[in-house]
Design an enzyme around this catalytic site. Structure first.
Site, PDB file in Angstrom:
ATOM      1  N   CYS A  92      -7.400 -27.293   8.777  1.00 34.14           N
ATOM      2  CA  CYS A  92      -6.098 -26.691   9.071  1.00 34.14           C
ATOM      3  C   CYS A  92      -5.411 -27.479  10.186  1.00 34.14           C
ATOM      4  O   CYS A  92      -6.040 -28.269  10.900  1.00 34.14           O
ATOM      5  CB  CYS A  92      -6.247 -25.219   9.453  1.00 34.14           C
ATOM      6  SG  CYS A  92      -6.861 -24.924  11.140  1.00 34.14           S
ATOM      7  N   ASP A 152      -2.766   8.499  -1.883  1.00 33.56           N
ATOM      8  CA  ASP A 152      -3.991   9.287  -1.930  1.00 33.56           C
ATOM      9  C   ASP A 152      -4.337   9.790  -0.547  1.00 33.56           C
ATOM     10  O   ASP A 152      -3.649   9.490   0.439  1.00 33.56           O
ATOM     11  CB  ASP A 152      -5.153   8.474  -2.515  1.00 33.56           C
ATOM     12  CG  ASP A 152      -5.546   7.298  -1.623  1.00 33.56           C
ATOM     13  OD1 ASP A 152      -4.749   6.929  -0.726  1.00 33.56           O
ATOM     14  OD2 ASP A 152      -6.638   6.743  -1.811  1.00 33.56           O
ATOM     15  N   GLN A 164     -11.773   7.174  -5.185  1.00 33.52           N
ATOM     16  CA  GLN A 164     -12.287   7.797  -3.979  1.00 33.52           C
ATOM     17  C   GLN A 164     -13.607   8.516  -4.292  1.00 33.52           C
ATOM     18  O   GLN A 164     -14.204   8.272  -5.330  1.00 33.52           O
ATOM     19  CB  GLN A 164     -11.241   8.756  -3.396  1.00 33.52           C
ATOM     20  CG  GLN A 164      -9.998   8.056  -2.855  1.00 33.52           C
ATOM     21  CD  GLN A 164     -10.248   7.299  -1.553  1.00 33.52           C
ATOM     22  OE1 GLN A 164     -11.351   7.295  -1.001  1.00 33.52           O
ATOM     23  NE2 GLN A 164      -9.209   6.630  -1.050  1.00 33.52           N
ATOM     24  N   ASP A 171       0.847  -1.184   0.000  1.00 34.94           N
ATOM     25  CA  ASP A 171       0.000   0.000   0.000  1.00 34.94           C
ATOM     26  C   ASP A 171       0.889   1.243   0.000  1.00 34.94           C
ATOM     27  O   ASP A 171       2.106   1.159   0.152  1.00 34.94           O
ATOM     28  CB  ASP A 171      -0.974  -0.014   1.171  1.00 34.94           C
ATOM     29  CG  ASP A 171      -0.298   0.075   2.528  1.00 34.94           C
ATOM     30  OD1 ASP A 171       0.900   0.386   2.585  1.00 34.94           O
ATOM     31  OD2 ASP A 171      -0.974  -0.161   3.533  1.00 34.94           O
ATOM     32  N   SER A 172       0.292   2.386  -0.192  1.00 35.91           N
ATOM     33  CA  SER A 172       1.073   3.602  -0.452  1.00 35.91           C
ATOM     34  C   SER A 172       1.550   4.306   0.802  1.00 35.91           C
ATOM     35  O   SER A 172       2.422   5.172   0.737  1.00 35.91           O
ATOM     36  CB  SER A 172       0.217   4.585  -1.253  1.00 35.91           C
ATOM     37  OG  SER A 172      -0.837   5.089  -0.453  1.00 35.91           O
ATOM     38  N   GLY A 173       0.968   3.979   1.950  1.00 33.19           N
ATOM     39  CA  GLY A 173       1.254   4.688   3.183  1.00 33.19           C
ATOM     40  C   GLY A 173       0.271   5.788   3.491  1.00 33.19           C
ATOM     41  O   GLY A 173       0.262   6.334   4.599  1.00 33.19           O
ATOM     42  N   GLY A 174      -0.581   6.132   2.530  1.00 31.90           N
ATOM     43  CA  GLY A 174      -1.513   7.229   2.730  1.00 31.90           C
ATOM     44  C   GLY A 174      -2.477   6.989   3.876  1.00 31.90           C
ATOM     45  O   GLY A 174      -2.693   7.877   4.703  1.00 31.90           O
ATOM     46  N   HIS A 202      -5.172 -20.669  11.929  1.00 30.19           N
ATOM     47  CA  HIS A 202      -6.539 -21.084  11.604  1.00 30.19           C
ATOM     48  C   HIS A 202      -7.315 -19.971  10.916  1.00 30.19           C
ATOM     49  O   HIS A 202      -7.984 -20.204   9.894  1.00 30.19           O
ATOM     50  CB  HIS A 202      -7.295 -21.511  12.863  1.00 30.19           C
ATOM     51  CG  HIS A 202      -8.768 -21.577  12.646  1.00 30.19           C
ATOM     52  ND1 HIS A 202      -9.395 -22.629  12.002  1.00 30.19           N
ATOM     53  CD2 HIS A 202      -9.754 -20.668  12.921  1.00 30.19           C
ATOM     54  CE1 HIS A 202     -10.692 -22.383  11.905  1.00 30.19           C
ATOM     55  NE2 HIS A 202     -10.940 -21.198  12.453  1.00 30.19           N
ATOM     56  N   CYS A 217      -7.003 -27.149  13.718  1.00 28.12           N
ATOM     57  CA  CYS A 217      -8.242 -27.901  13.937  1.00 28.12           C
ATOM     58  C   CYS A 217      -8.018 -29.406  13.941  1.00 28.12           C
ATOM     59  O   CYS A 217      -8.762 -30.156  14.591  1.00 28.12           O
ATOM     60  CB  CYS A 217      -9.272 -27.518  12.874  1.00 28.12           C
ATOM     61  SG  CYS A 217      -9.871 -25.818  13.059  1.00 28.12           S
ATOM     62  N   ASP A 252      -8.048  -7.486   1.403  1.00 27.00           N
ATOM     63  CA  ASP A 252      -7.067  -7.680   2.470  1.00 27.00           C
ATOM     64  C   ASP A 252      -7.632  -7.130   3.772  1.00 27.00           C
ATOM     65  O   ASP A 252      -8.533  -6.287   3.753  1.00 27.00           O
ATOM     66  CB  ASP A 252      -5.764  -6.943   2.157  1.00 27.00           C
ATOM     67  CG  ASP A 252      -5.889  -5.453   2.455  1.00 27.00           C
ATOM     68  OD1 ASP A 252      -5.423  -5.019   3.526  1.00 27.00           O
ATOM     69  OD2 ASP A 252      -6.480  -4.713   1.638  1.00 27.00           O
ATOM     70  N   CYS A 307     -13.152 -27.701   9.444  1.00 27.79           N
ATOM     71  CA  CYS A 307     -11.909 -27.086   8.962  1.00 27.79           C
ATOM     72  C   CYS A 307     -10.791 -28.118   9.031  1.00 27.79           C
ATOM     73  O   CYS A 307     -10.713 -28.900   9.975  1.00 27.79           O
ATOM     74  CB  CYS A 307     -11.558 -25.870   9.823  1.00 27.79           C
ATOM     75  SG  CYS A 307      -9.993 -25.071   9.379  1.00 27.79           S
ATOM     76  N   GLY A 329     -11.918   4.030   0.517  1.00 27.10           N
ATOM     77  CA  GLY A 329     -12.781   4.889   1.307  1.00 27.10           C
ATOM     78  C   GLY A 329     -14.090   4.290   1.769  1.00 27.10           C
ATOM     79  O   GLY A 329     -15.005   5.019   2.146  1.00 27.10           O
TER      80      GLY A 329
END
Length: 374
Positions: free
Chosen positions: A307, A148, A190, A94-97, A336, A310, A267, A305, A217
């Site tokens: 995993c 942004d 945006q 990501d840009s850090g904004g 998990h 589990c 994400d 599940c 946003g």
């Protein structure tokens, strides 16, 4: 040649949900996909081998945090972020904004960029579109996000319009600053919760012919009906032949909503954060292992599940680890929770390919939301 391209494999006949492949320099990504967040070049509590074992296809890392510590020069000298963290699959930065505007101290916004105080040591720092791209090029991620200005929920039309137009000017500067051809730049649409501004932001961003686009946003504290309204309005405005990304989405209901609208990527820190607080995402809702009811519950965390957590550990043992403050508890719950969301997205993909996405959504959320444990 674009560094990152999108290939549509199939769109569900009964919704906007779609299955595709994102081609990157570090491998292909089958979509829809959930991206674990490795803020500090590390997904909290997880090793690279563990991430690969649960089929993690792509990681997200954070420009703001890596800019502050250890610094882009260190990572460039290490050979880039992939070598630095020993991850040979795709990375999005990501840009850090968002972080600058969310929790950096004493911010001063100008047309040039943002001056702020580091939350680590209070030192003065500056990020601009050019600086953000420069840091991300030093990191060497496959996908860079444009710098942004996120707008808080509740901002009025005039302020949102001013911010949106500034973000568009910054997007032009991000594109002009890019020098590496082995990285892709994604734009962020945006416009807050105003449809006219969303339309204008999307139109002008698309005119710059970037490699992918994000819906920015939303999921910023608004009511769910506003989230859905803007998501469903904005996503169809984005190009069909490029990846579509919804930023910061991590609950199952919002992930299903996003995929139903035509989103390919999402994400969130949620699965790792709640794991450190003793919470698990299971098919029957969110489970709080601090609850005394699990003290002598020797069943698996989630019987549906597969995993490692589990398959090998009981609710009773996991609760013991959480209550004792043992690091292993956070590790096992993190593994998990990430597995749960990653494989949920894989099941969505299968349902899309079978034109059965809406039925799968109804079945999954009918159970998850009806029996969610508080």
């Amino acid at each position: 040649m674009r560094a990152v391209t999108y290939e549509l494999i199939h769109q569900d006949r009964h919704s906007m949900a779609r299955a595709g492949i994102i081609h990157t320099p570090h491998g292909d990504i089958e979509t829809p996909v959930f991206m674990p967040v490795g803020t500090q070049a590390s997904v909290k509590a997880m090793t690279v081998d563990e991430l690969k074992a649960i089929d993690t296809q792509i990681l997200l890392s954070n420009t703001y945090h890596l800019f502050l510590r250890p610094g882009p020069e260190v990572i460039r000298e290490a050979g880039g972020l992939h070598r630095f963290m020993n991850w040979d699959r795709p990375i999005l930065t990501d840009s850090g904004g968002y972080q600058v505007f969310s929790f950096a101290d004493r911010k001063q916004l100008s047309e040039d960029g943002v001056t702020f105080q580091s939350h680590i040591d209070g030192s003065a720092k500056f990020l601009s579109p050019e600086k953000s791209v420069g840091v991300q090029e030093a990191l060497g991620s496959d996908i860079m996000m444009a710098f942004d200005e996120p707008v808080p929920f509740g901002s009025d039309h005039a302020y949102t319009e001013e911010s949106m137009e500034r973000s568009l000017r910054w997007l032009e500067r991000c594109k002009a600053a890019q020098t590496r051809k082995d990285q892709s730049l994604f734009g962020i649409v945006q416009g807050g919760f105003f449809e006219d501004l969303r339309t204008r932001s999307a139109r002008k961003s698309i005119a710059m012919d970037l490699d992918g686009y994000a819906v920015g946003g939303i999921s910023v504290g608004e009511p769910s009906e506003d989230f859905l309204r803007i998501l469903d309005y904005t996503t169809p405005l984005l190009p069909e032949d490029k990846p579509r990304y919804n930023m910061g989405i991590g609950t199952p209901d919002y992930l299903f909503d996003s995929v139903a609208a035509g989103i390919d990527m999402a994400d969130c820190v949620l699965p790792t954060r709640v794991a450190r607080n003793g919470q698990a995402l299971v098919h029957d809702g969110k489970m709080n292992l601090r609850n005394a009811r699990y003290k002598e519950d020797f069943r698996p965390l989630d019987a549906d599940c597969s995993c490692d957590t589990c398959r090998h550990y009981t609710r009773s043992y996991l609760r013991h680890l959480v209550m004792a403050g043992e690091i292993l508890g956070a590790r096992l719950l993190t593994l998990h929770n990430l597995y749960f969301l990653i494989h949920m997205m894989q099941e969505m993909r299968k349902a899309i390919l079978n034109d059965d996405f809406l039925a799968y959504r109804e079945e999954f959320l009918g159970r998850y939301l009806a029996t969610e444990k508080r």
